[in-house]
Design a protein around this motif. Structure first.
Motif, mmCIF file in Angstrom:
data_model
loop_
_atom_site.group_PDB
_atom_site.id
_atom_site.type_symbol
_atom_site.label_atom_id
_atom_site.label_comp_id
_atom_site.label_asym_id
_atom_site.label_seq_id
_atom_site.Cartn_x
_atom_site.Cartn_y
_atom_site.Cartn_z
ATOM 1 N N VAL A 71 0.850 -1.184 0.000
ATOM 2 C CA VAL A 71 0.000 0.000 0.000
ATOM 3 C C VAL A 71 0.890 1.241 0.000
ATOM 4 C CG1 VAL A 71 -1.745 1.295 1.291
ATOM 5 C CG2 VAL A 71 -1.842 -1.213 1.214
ATOM 6 N N ASP A 108 0.446 5.153 0.004
ATOM 7 C CA ASP A 108 -0.507 6.244 0.177
ATOM 8 C C ASP A 108 0.239 7.507 0.605
ATOM 9 O OD1 ASP A 108 0.108 5.833 2.859
ATOM 10 O OD2 ASP A 108 -1.768 4.808 3.312
ATOM 11 N N ASP A 109 -0.473 8.471 1.138
ATOM 12 C CA ASP A 109 0.139 9.743 1.519
ATOM 13 C C ASP A 109 1.136 9.612 2.668
ATOM 14 O OD1 ASP A 109 -1.273 11.001 -0.439
ATOM 15 O OD2 ASP A 109 -2.794 11.827 0.893
ATOM 16 N N THR A 110 1.101 8.516 3.397
ATOM 17 C CA THR A 110 2.040 8.330 4.509
ATOM 18 C C THR A 110 3.373 7.753 4.042
ATOM 19 O OG1 THR A 110 1.243 6.096 5.040
ATOM 20 C CG2 THR A 110 0.156 7.974 6.131
ATOM 21 N N TYR A 111 3.437 7.266 2.809
ATOM 22 C CA TYR A 111 4.670 6.691 2.283
ATOM 23 C C TYR A 111 5.703 7.786 2.081
ATOM 24 C CZ TYR A 111 7.878 4.058 -0.641
ATOM 25 O OH TYR A 111 9.001 3.440 -1.157
#
Length: 191
Positions: free
Chosen positions: A179, A181-184
């Protein structure tokens, strides 16, 4: 962008007057990307040589080798000397390789600063596209030469094309369902 020649790039540039700046930046982006790929290939070749020579006995040791090169502060001269020794690259090919790496550095760090006025004229923008296309083609030529050295190295080290493909497939499989997402944090390698 499918262009490989300056003439093709300029023909598209002339046809799309309202998109000329976008096309110029697209050629620049491709050139920078190709330069980064070449730099990463150098890192990969050095790390693989280190792995072949040291035969790490654990995942931590293996990852430490990659980290050593990924986060290296080694100067290009040192890296290319190690690469030349490990892969037995001819002096002529190595000199061409070093020149392309220097051009990559110039393109990434100084090109627009030194050539900003070129953007002001039609002829200047065409010249910039020529520089970017020429650089991209230089990298392609170096990559073709390096592939010969890599094949020889792999053969001597007992690395078959099948085994390399297997390892790449394993790596891709690891990332297939990850996954993102913006936290990557894309500023870190494989976090």
């Amino acid at each position: 962008m499918k262009h490989t020649t300056y003439q093709e790039a300029i023909e598209e540039y002339e046809l799309k007057e309202n998109e000329q700046a976008l096309l110029l930046y697209a050629h620049y982006g491709r050139a920078i990307y190709m330069g980064q790929v070449l730099e990463q290939q150098t890192i990969n070749m050095l790390a693989i040589d280190d792995i072949v020579k040291t035969k790490p006995d654990s995942q931590d040791a293996y990852e430490a080798i990659w980290a050593k090169y990924d986060h290296s502060k080694m100067m290009v001269g040192v890296m290319t000397t190690l690469l030349q020794e490990a892969y037995q690259i001819s002096d002529i090919d190595m000199e061409e390789f070093r020149e392309v790496l220097l051009l990559r550095n110039n393109l990434a760090h100084r090109y627009f600063r030194f050539n900003d006025v070129l953007f002001s004229s039609h002829g200047g923008r065409k010249r910039m596209i020529k520089d970017f296309v020429d650089f991209t083609n230089s990298i392609k030529a170096i990559e073709e030469k390096l592939s010969v050295y890599i094949s020889k190295y792999n053969s001597a080290a007992g690395l078959s094309a099948e085994r390399i493909a297997e390892l790449l497939a394993e790596r891709k499989e690891e990332w297939k369902d990850k996954v993102i997402d913006d936290t990557y944090d894309s500023s870190l390698k494989y976090n």
